[in-house]
Design a protein around this motif. Structure first.
Motif, mmCIF file in Angstrom:
data_model
loop_
_atom_site.group_PDB
_atom_site.id
_atom_site.type_symbol
_atom_site.label_atom_id
_atom_site.label_comp_id
_atom_site.label_asym_id
_atom_site.label_seq_id
_atom_site.Cartn_x
_atom_site.Cartn_y
_atom_site.Cartn_z
ATOM 1 N N VAL A 94 7.545 7.912 -13.938
ATOM 2 C CA VAL A 94 6.352 7.544 -13.171
ATOM 3 C C VAL A 94 6.303 6.036 -12.971
ATOM 4 C CG1 VAL A 94 3.834 7.437 -13.235
ATOM 5 C CG2 VAL A 94 5.002 9.546 -13.868
ATOM 6 N N GLU A 95 6.614 5.295 -14.029
ATOM 7 C CA GLU A 95 6.597 3.836 -13.936
ATOM 8 C C GLU A 95 7.624 3.346 -12.918
ATOM 9 O OE1 GLU A 95 7.119 -0.072 -16.866
ATOM 10 O OE2 GLU A 95 7.170 1.955 -17.682
ATOM 11 N N GLU A 96 8.812 3.954 -12.939
ATOM 12 C CA GLU A 96 9.846 3.568 -11.986
ATOM 13 C C GLU A 96 9.432 3.914 -10.559
ATOM 14 O OE1 GLU A 96 13.341 5.527 -13.318
ATOM 15 O OE2 GLU A 96 13.738 4.088 -14.941
ATOM 16 N N LEU A 97 8.797 5.071 -10.393
ATOM 17 C CA LEU A 97 8.338 5.471 -9.062
ATOM 18 C C LEU A 97 7.253 4.531 -8.547
ATOM 19 C CD1 LEU A 97 8.207 9.358 -9.459
ATOM 20 C CD2 LEU A 97 9.802 8.050 -8.060
ATOM 21 N N VAL A 98 6.363 4.122 -9.456
ATOM 22 C CA VAL A 98 5.303 3.193 -9.062
ATOM 23 C C VAL A 98 5.900 1.861 -8.619
ATOM 24 C CG1 VAL A 98 3.360 1.822 -9.919
ATOM 25 C CG2 VAL A 98 3.520 4.246 -10.488
ATOM 26 N N LYS A 99 6.876 1.366 -9.397
ATOM 27 C CA LYS A 99 7.527 0.102 -9.037
ATOM 28 C C LYS A 99 8.255 0.230 -7.698
ATOM 29 C CE LYS A 99 8.232 -1.735 -13.699
ATOM 30 N NZ LYS A 99 9.238 -2.134 -14.715
ATOM 31 N N GLU A 100 8.938 1.356 -7.527
ATOM 32 C CA GLU A 100 9.666 1.566 -6.275
ATOM 33 C C GLU A 100 8.697 1.640 -5.091
ATOM 34 O OE1 GLU A 100 12.858 4.741 -4.325
ATOM 35 O OE2 GLU A 100 12.253 4.906 -6.425
ATOM 36 N N ALA A 101 7.581 2.345 -5.280
ATOM 37 C CA ALA A 101 6.585 2.440 -4.205
ATOM 38 C C ALA A 101 5.991 1.072 -3.892
ATOM 39 C CB ALA A 101 5.477 3.424 -4.612
ATOM 40 N N GLU A 102 5.755 0.278 -4.938
ATOM 41 C CA GLU A 102 5.210 -1.068 -4.753
ATOM 42 C C GLU A 102 6.190 -1.932 -3.953
ATOM 43 O OE1 GLU A 102 2.115 -3.990 -5.677
ATOM 44 O OE2 GLU A 102 2.244 -1.812 -5.739
ATOM 45 N N MET A 103 7.469 -1.816 -4.309
ATOM 46 C CA MET A 103 8.490 -2.589 -3.598
ATOM 47 C C MET A 103 8.579 -2.166 -2.139
ATOM 48 S SD MET A 103 10.674 -4.984 -3.532
ATOM 49 C CE MET A 103 10.782 -5.415 -5.272
ATOM 50 N N LEU A 104 8.490 -0.879 -1.880
ATOM 51 C CA LEU A 104 8.541 -0.399 -0.497
ATOM 52 C C LEU A 104 7.335 -0.895 0.292
ATOM 53 C CD1 LEU A 104 9.773 3.279 -1.035
ATOM 54 C CD2 LEU A 104 11.058 1.395 -0.021
ATOM 55 N N ARG A 105 6.163 -0.904 -0.328
ATOM 56 C CA ARG A 105 4.966 -1.400 0.358
ATOM 57 C C ARG A 105 5.102 -2.883 0.690
ATOM 58 N NH1 ARG A 105 2.167 1.780 -3.721
ATOM 59 N NH2 ARG A 105 1.358 3.698 -2.798
ATOM 60 N N LEU A 106 5.730 -3.617 -0.239
ATOM 61 C CA LEU A 106 5.952 -5.043 0.019
ATOM 62 C C LEU A 106 6.939 -5.250 1.163
ATOM 63 C CD1 LEU A 106 6.176 -6.359 -3.660
ATOM 64 C CD2 LEU A 106 4.440 -6.987 -1.985
ATOM 65 N N LEU A 107 8.001 -4.442 1.163
ATOM 66 C CA LEU A 107 9.032 -4.596 2.188
ATOM 67 C C LEU A 107 8.507 -4.258 3.580
ATOM 68 C CD1 LEU A 107 12.167 -3.162 0.336
ATOM 69 C CD2 LEU A 107 11.654 -5.556 0.849
ATOM 70 N N ILE A 108 7.659 -3.269 3.674
ATOM 71 C CA ILE A 108 7.136 -2.896 4.995
ATOM 72 C C ILE A 108 5.880 -3.706 5.342
ATOM 73 C CG2 ILE A 108 8.049 -0.557 4.803
ATOM 74 C CD1 ILE A 108 5.260 0.439 4.201
ATOM 75 N N GLY A 109 5.453 -4.567 4.409
ATOM 76 C CA GLY A 109 4.310 -5.426 4.688
ATOM 77 C C GLY A 109 2.973 -4.732 4.592
ATOM 78 N N ASP A 110 2.906 -3.632 3.875
ATOM 79 C CA ASP A 110 1.653 -2.880 3.782
ATOM 80 C C ASP A 110 0.649 -3.551 2.857
ATOM 81 O OD1 ASP A 110 0.141 -0.569 4.539
ATOM 82 O OD2 ASP A 110 0.451 0.204 2.519
ATOM 83 N N ILE A 111 1.136 -4.371 1.910
ATOM 84 C CA ILE A 111 0.253 -5.078 0.984
ATOM 85 C C ILE A 111 0.618 -6.561 0.986
ATOM 86 C CG2 ILE A 111 -0.162 -3.098 -0.526
ATOM 87 C CD1 ILE A 111 1.978 -4.124 -2.387
ATOM 88 N N PRO A 112 -0.326 -7.441 0.635
ATOM 89 C CA PRO A 112 -0.019 -8.881 0.601
ATOM 90 C C PRO A 112 1.032 -9.201 -0.450
ATOM 91 C CG PRO A 112 -2.390 -8.484 0.537
ATOM 92 C CD PRO A 112 -1.730 -7.161 0.304
ATOM 93 N N SER A 113 1.722 -10.309 -0.237
ATOM 94 C CA SER A 113 2.732 -10.750 -1.195
ATOM 95 C C SER A 113 2.487 -12.208 -1.543
ATOM 96 C CB SER A 113 4.138 -10.588 -0.610
ATOM 97 O OG SER A 113 5.111 -11.060 -1.524
ATOM 98 N N GLN A 114 2.613 -12.507 -2.821
ATOM 99 C CA GLN A 114 2.399 -13.889 -3.260
ATOM 100 C C GLN A 114 3.256 -14.163 -4.479
ATOM 101 O OE1 GLN A 114 -1.661 -15.677 -3.358
ATOM 102 N NE2 GLN A 114 -1.277 -15.958 -5.545
#
Length: 240
Positions: A94-114
């Motif tokens: 689950v933790e790996e899936l969450v990290k992977e989903a977070e990375m995908l959201r960052l790559l597609i620009g769905d969430i802010p990045s800082q």
């Protein structure tokens, strides 16, 4: 009429008879006492033996029960270990899936990045228009793609060109001295920012024979800087 004669026992005989009777009575009494004692002892021994057998059976039963309980505890402990491993594996997945989903959201620009990162600026090289081909000294989309692809491979979680955040299917095209990124036009110099581990990103672009060396050989002026903080809004926020 004749008178019957009474049998007279001498005094001495009476004493002897009395003595014999006394001894016989004592012997009988003693025999009875011993017999009673033996009987009581036998009864007591019989009761004690029965109690011993009872305790022995109870002890055997308790030992067997303890063995059963020990085996049951061992089995439960094995089940608990299996569940713990299963839970740990599930939590890790689950933790790996969450990290992977977070990375995908960052790559597609769905969430802010800082975060920390680097910037790579590309500028047209100096040339003499009357003597040389200007196309050999200006930044083309191929140069931009070289930098962008290298930064992606090196783990950049978010990228932008002149403040325009890139998405996975961003459209980049060079038109003379300007470039168009997803419909927006930007003049030179072109600054590519990347959020990620600065040490890794810097090493990747400055690698001998890598991106910077290739761009320099194409007469492009390249400037690489480490950034302590880069902020990129989500694409939907940028559109508002």
């Amino acid at each position: 009429m004749k008178k019957s004669k009474l049998l007279r026992i001498p005094s001495r005989g009476l004493v002897l008879i009395s003595l014999v009777s006394l001894v016989l009575g004592f012997i009988l009494a003693y025999s009875y006492s011993i017999s009673s004692a033996d009987k009581e002892q036998n009864t007591s021994n019989s009761v004690g033996f029965k109690e011993q057998e009872k305790y022995k059976k109870e002890l055997i039963h308790q030992k067997e029960r303890n063995k059963e309980l020990t085996e049951e505890i061992n089995a439960k402990q094995q089940d608990i270990r299996k569940y713990e491993k299963s839970f740990a594996s599930s939590e890790k997945s689950v933790e790996e899936l969450v990290k992977e989903a977070e990375m995908l959201r960052l790559l597609i620009g769905d969430i802010p990045s800082q975060g920390k990162g680097i910037s790579v600026s590309l500028q047209d090289g100096a040339y003499n228009p009357s003597q040389e081909n200007p196309n050999d000294y200006i930044v083309h989309e191929s140069h931009l793609f070289k930098v962008i692809n290298e930064l992606k491979i090196s783990g950049a979680e978010a990228l932008s060109i002149n403040g325009q955040r890139l998405q996975t299917n961003s459209y980049i095209r060079c038109t003379g001295p300007v470039i168009t990124v997803d419909g927006k036009t930007f003049p030179a110099p072109f600054t590519i920012e990347a959020v990620g581990d600065p040490t890794v990103l810097l090493a990747s672009v400055n690698l001998g024979g890598g991106v910077v060396d290739q761009l320099t050989s194409d007469n492009i002026v390249v400037t690489v800087e480490e950034k302590g903080k880069i902020t990129m809004p989500a694409l939907r926020d940028d559109k508002n």
